[in-house]
Design a protein around this motif. Structure first.
Motif, PDB file in Angstrom:
ATOM      1  N   GLY A   1       5.282 -13.787  -9.471  1.00 33.48           N
ATOM      2  CA  GLY A   1       4.107 -13.999 -10.302  1.00 33.48           C
ATOM      3  C   GLY A   1       2.853 -13.759  -9.504  1.00 33.48           C
ATOM      4  N   ASN A   2       2.944 -13.913  -8.194  1.00 32.12           N
ATOM      5  CA  ASN A   2       1.894 -13.551  -7.240  1.00 32.12           C
ATOM      6  C   ASN A   2       2.560 -13.040  -5.959  1.00 32.12           C
ATOM      7  OD1 ASN A   2       2.860 -16.000  -6.341  1.00 32.12           O
ATOM      8  ND2 ASN A   2       0.909 -17.032  -6.266  1.00 32.12           N
ATOM      9  N   PRO A   3       1.843 -12.344  -5.098  1.00 31.32           N
ATOM     10  CA  PRO A   3       2.469 -11.669  -3.964  1.00 31.32           C
ATOM     11  C   PRO A   3       2.673 -12.573  -2.745  1.00 31.32           C
ATOM     12  CG  PRO A   3       0.152 -11.088  -4.072  1.00 31.32           C
ATOM     13  CD  PRO A   3       0.419 -11.959  -5.270  1.00 31.32           C
ATOM     14  N   HIS A   4       3.851 -12.470  -2.150  1.00 31.28           N
ATOM     15  CA  HIS A   4       4.183 -13.261  -0.958  1.00 31.28           C
ATOM     16  C   HIS A   4       4.854 -12.398   0.085  1.00 31.28           C
ATOM     17  CE1 HIS A   4       3.484 -17.435  -2.460  1.00 31.28           C
ATOM     18  NE2 HIS A   4       3.620 -16.817  -3.621  1.00 31.28           N
ATOM     19  N   VAL A   5       4.594 -12.720   1.350  1.00 29.52           N
ATOM     20  CA  VAL A   5       5.344 -12.164   2.462  1.00 29.52           C
ATOM     21  C   VAL A   5       5.937 -13.348   3.219  1.00 29.52           C
ATOM     22  CG1 VAL A   5       3.321 -12.054   3.985  1.00 29.52           C
ATOM     23  CG2 VAL A   5       5.267 -10.564   4.406  1.00 29.52           C
ATOM     24  N   VAL A   6       7.209 -13.228   3.619  1.00 32.41           N
ATOM     25  CA  VAL A   6       7.953 -14.354   4.193  1.00 32.41           C
ATOM     26  C   VAL A   6       8.526 -13.944   5.551  1.00 32.41           C
ATOM     27  CG1 VAL A   6       9.817 -16.011   3.849  1.00 32.41           C
ATOM     28  CG2 VAL A   6       8.607 -15.062   1.851  1.00 32.41           C
ATOM     29  N   PHE A   7       8.193 -14.739   6.579  1.00 28.73           N
ATOM     30  CA  PHE A   7       8.726 -14.546   7.929  1.00 28.73           C
ATOM     31  C   PHE A   7       9.703 -15.680   8.240  1.00 28.73           C
ATOM     32  CE2 PHE A   7       4.518 -12.674   7.839  1.00 28.73           C
ATOM     33  CZ  PHE A   7       4.658 -11.486   8.543  1.00 28.73           C
ATOM     34  N   PHE A   8      10.860 -15.334   8.796  1.00 29.56           N
ATOM     35  CA  PHE A   8      11.822 -16.335   9.239  1.00 29.56           C
ATOM     36  C   PHE A   8      11.770 -16.418  10.763  1.00 29.56           C
ATOM     37  CE2 PHE A   8      13.409 -14.946   5.104  1.00 29.56           C
ATOM     38  CZ  PHE A   8      13.561 -16.169   4.485  1.00 29.56           C
TER      39      PHE A   8
ATOM     40  N   VAL B   1      -2.359 -11.281   0.202  1.00 22.99           N
ATOM     41  CA  VAL B   1      -1.003 -11.801   0.094  1.00 22.99           C
ATOM     42  C   VAL B   1      -0.955 -13.241   0.596  1.00 22.99           C
ATOM     43  CG1 VAL B   1      -0.174 -11.151   2.409  1.00 22.99           C
ATOM     44  CG2 VAL B   1       1.423 -11.102   0.449  1.00 22.99           C
ATOM     45  N   ASN B   2      -0.027 -14.011   0.056  1.00 19.30           N
ATOM     46  CA  ASN B   2       0.277 -15.345   0.556  1.00 19.30           C
ATOM     47  C   ASN B   2       1.269 -15.210   1.708  1.00 19.30           C
ATOM     48  OD1 ASN B   2      -1.004 -17.163  -1.654  1.00 19.30           O
ATOM     49  ND2 ASN B   2       0.183 -15.670  -2.817  1.00 19.30           N
ATOM     50  N   VAL B   3       1.010 -15.934   2.794  1.00 18.02           N
ATOM     51  CA  VAL B   3       1.793 -15.767   4.018  1.00 18.02           C
ATOM     52  C   VAL B   3       2.655 -17.015   4.240  1.00 18.02           C
ATOM     53  CG1 VAL B   3       1.715 -15.273   6.485  1.00 18.02           C
ATOM     54  CG2 VAL B   3      -0.081 -14.388   4.965  1.00 18.02           C
ATOM     55  N   ASN B   4       3.972 -16.814   4.255  1.00 11.97           N
ATOM     56  CA  ASN B   4       4.935 -17.902   4.415  1.00 11.97           C
ATOM     57  C   ASN B   4       5.694 -17.735   5.727  1.00 11.97           C
ATOM     58  OD1 ASN B   4       5.105 -19.012   1.337  1.00 11.97           O
ATOM     59  ND2 ASN B   4       4.917 -16.794   1.352  1.00 11.97           N
ATOM     60  N   VAL B   5       5.779 -18.811   6.508  1.00 14.84           N
ATOM     61  CA  VAL B   5       6.565 -18.817   7.738  1.00 14.84           C
ATOM     62  C   VAL B   5       7.609 -19.918   7.584  1.00 14.84           C
ATOM     63  CG1 VAL B   5       6.542 -19.080  10.229  1.00 14.84           C
ATOM     64  CG2 VAL B   5       4.620 -17.976   9.080  1.00 14.84           C
ATOM     65  N   ALA B   6       8.882 -19.538   7.723  1.00 11.48           N
ATOM     66  CA  ALA B   6       9.968 -20.451   7.385  1.00 11.48           C
ATOM     67  C   ALA B   6      11.002 -20.537   8.500  1.00 11.48           C
ATOM     68  CB  ALA B   6      10.650 -19.991   6.095  1.00 11.48           C
ATOM     69  N   GLN B   7      11.642 -21.703   8.569  1.00 14.45           N
ATOM     70  CA  GLN B   7      12.730 -21.939   9.517  1.00 14.45           C
ATOM     71  C   GLN B   7      13.929 -22.462   8.729  1.00 14.45           C
ATOM     72  OE1 GLN B   7      11.651 -24.526  12.773  1.00 14.45           O
ATOM     73  NE2 GLN B   7      13.760 -24.804  13.454  1.00 14.45           N
ATOM     74  N   ILE B   8      15.071 -21.804   8.859  1.00 17.73           N
ATOM     75  CA  ILE B   8      16.298 -22.266   8.211  1.00 17.73           C
ATOM     76  C   ILE B   8      16.865 -23.419   9.027  1.00 17.73           C
ATOM     77  CG2 ILE B   8      18.582 -21.611   7.392  1.00 17.73           C
ATOM     78  CD1 ILE B   8      16.296 -20.130   5.996  1.00 17.73           C
TER      79      ILE B   8
ATOM     80  N   PRO C   1      -4.622  -4.282   5.279  1.00 15.55           N
ATOM     81  CA  PRO C   1      -4.643  -3.211   4.272  1.00 15.55           C
ATOM     82  C   PRO C   1      -3.281  -2.916   3.639  1.00 15.55           C
ATOM     83  CG  PRO C   1      -5.967  -2.591   6.171  1.00 15.55           C
ATOM     84  CD  PRO C   1      -5.257  -3.847   6.538  1.00 15.55           C
ATOM     85  N   LEU C   2      -2.186  -3.362   4.274  1.00 17.62           N
ATOM     86  CA  LEU C   2      -0.873  -3.173   3.681  1.00 17.62           C
ATOM     87  C   LEU C   2      -0.767  -3.865   2.331  1.00 17.62           C
ATOM     88  CD1 LEU C   2       2.084  -2.217   3.835  1.00 17.62           C
ATOM     89  CD2 LEU C   2       2.595  -4.282   5.162  1.00 17.62           C
ATOM     90  N   PHE C   3      -1.598  -4.926   2.125  1.00 15.19           N
ATOM     91  CA  PHE C   3      -1.530  -5.721   0.901  1.00 15.19           C
ATOM     92  C   PHE C   3      -2.828  -5.526   0.105  1.00 15.19           C
ATOM     93  CE2 PHE C   3       0.769  -7.937   4.326  1.00 15.19           C
ATOM     94  CZ  PHE C   3       2.058  -7.861   3.812  1.00 15.19           C
TER      95      PHE C   3
ATOM     96  N   ALA D   1       0.816  -1.211   0.000  1.00 11.84           N
ATOM     97  CA  ALA D   1       0.000   0.000   0.000  1.00 11.84           C
ATOM     98  C   ALA D   1       0.848   1.258   0.000  1.00 11.84           C
ATOM     99  CB  ALA D   1      -0.943   0.001   1.200  1.00 11.84           C
ATOM    100  N   TYR D   2       2.090   1.162   0.477  1.00 19.07           N
ATOM    101  CA  TYR D   2       2.963   2.328   0.505  1.00 19.07           C
ATOM    102  C   TYR D   2       4.416   1.858   0.484  1.00 19.07           C
ATOM    103  CZ  TYR D   2       2.526   1.105   5.472  1.00 19.07           C
ATOM    104  OH  TYR D   2       2.463   0.430   6.665  1.00 19.07           O
ATOM    105  N   ALA D   3       5.322   2.768   0.188  1.00 15.82           N
ATOM    106  CA  ALA D   3       6.726   2.425  -0.023  1.00 15.82           C
ATOM    107  C   ALA D   3       7.415   1.987   1.260  1.00 15.82           C
ATOM    108  CB  ALA D   3       7.461   3.624  -0.620  1.00 15.82           C
TER     109      ALA D   3
END
Length: 269
Positions: A148-155, A181-188, A175-177, A124-126
């Motif tokens: 190709g589609n929007p994602h947000v990724v949390f580590f 948005v697709n929501v990804n939660v990841a663990q290295i 509203p930010l998206f 929604a904003y920079a």
């Protein structure tokens, strides 16, 4: 009149695939896709896929409808399934042209280069999309990427500790998206290995998400967590993601045909 379809899945992420090149179909966006995707009263799937004649320079066009009936730009797992049906090909999607190369029981799909500009996600904003200065209930400083589609990724340090079923829909519709948005939660878990859970826009928790695996791997590479090739583990299985030197993303993994059938689409009108 009965219309043929193929029921397929990629790591448990399942699809109903129609070939509209051979059989003209009614408009899926009028609620038909959602009714067919219903697991109690329809065929049942995460996404409904329609293969159409190409509009530009591709060999075919792929349209993707989530279980809620909304049309979306991309689906990595579905792309591998469609590759099994079409063979080596270039396929037009709303998220760009992708290259499909089936091999054995799976496929490698080449996606266009990821986009990181805030207005390409879109946001929604920079703001900085590598380390976003935002958070939700303990999930902080994600990365955003459009594959190709929007994602947000949390580590995170502990994947199981995240109540993604609860917080996922909150983030998806924040509203930010503006396009959700697709929501990804990841663990290295290693220098080239990532564990992932995904709340998929318009679908919910899913056993696997191909574009989510791509977005998460790219975000991890961008932050220096892993090298240019990584294995992404999800509940349904694993995908190998490579960020090529030309900027494109190569996703490799399985694709399975569950069964073929026919359906009277008039019954769902």
């Amino acid at each position: 009149m009965a219309t043929p379809f193929v029921k397929m899945h990629g790591l448990g992420n399942d699809f109903v695939v129609f070939d509209a090149r051979a059989h003209a179909l009614p408009a899926m966006g009028d609620g038909l896709a959602a009714r067919l995707a219903d697991r109690h009263t329809g065929i049942g799937c995460d996404q409904l896929i329609v293969i159409e004649a190409a509009q530009n320079d591709g060999d075919a066009r792929m349209r993707i409808y989530n279980a809620d009936g909304g049309e979306v730009e991309a689906c990595g797992n579905a792309s591998r399934c469609v590759a099994q049906l079409l063979g080596p090909s270039k396929v037009e999607t709303a998220g760009g042209v992708i290259e499909m190369n089936p091999a054995g029981d799976g496929a490698t799909v080449i996606l266009p280069a990821p986009r990181f500009d805030w207005d390409a996600i879109p946001l929604a904003y920079a703001m900085d999309t590598r380390d976003m200065p935002v958070g939700w209930d303990g999930l902080e400083a994600p990365s955003a990427v459009n594959v190709g589609n929007p994602h947000v990724v949390f580590f995170v340090d502990d994947l199981e500790a995240v109540p993604l079923k609860t917080i996922g829909p909150q983030i998806e519709t924040d509203p930010l998206f503006p396009d959700r948005v697709n929501v990804n939660v990841a663990q290295i878990i290693g220098p080239d290995r990532i564990r992932l859970q995904v709340w998929e826009r318009g679908v919910g928790l899913t056993r696997a998400c191909g574009t989510g695996a791509c977005a998460t791997a790219i975000a991890a590479m961008r932050r220096g967590h892993v090298g240019r090739t990584a294995t992404v583990e999800m509940a349904g299985g694993t995908l190998t993601i490579a960020w090529r030197e030309d900027g494109a993303i190569a996703m490799t993994g399985p694709a399975t045909t569950a069964f073929r059938g026919e359906v009277d689409l008039n019954a769902f009108a």
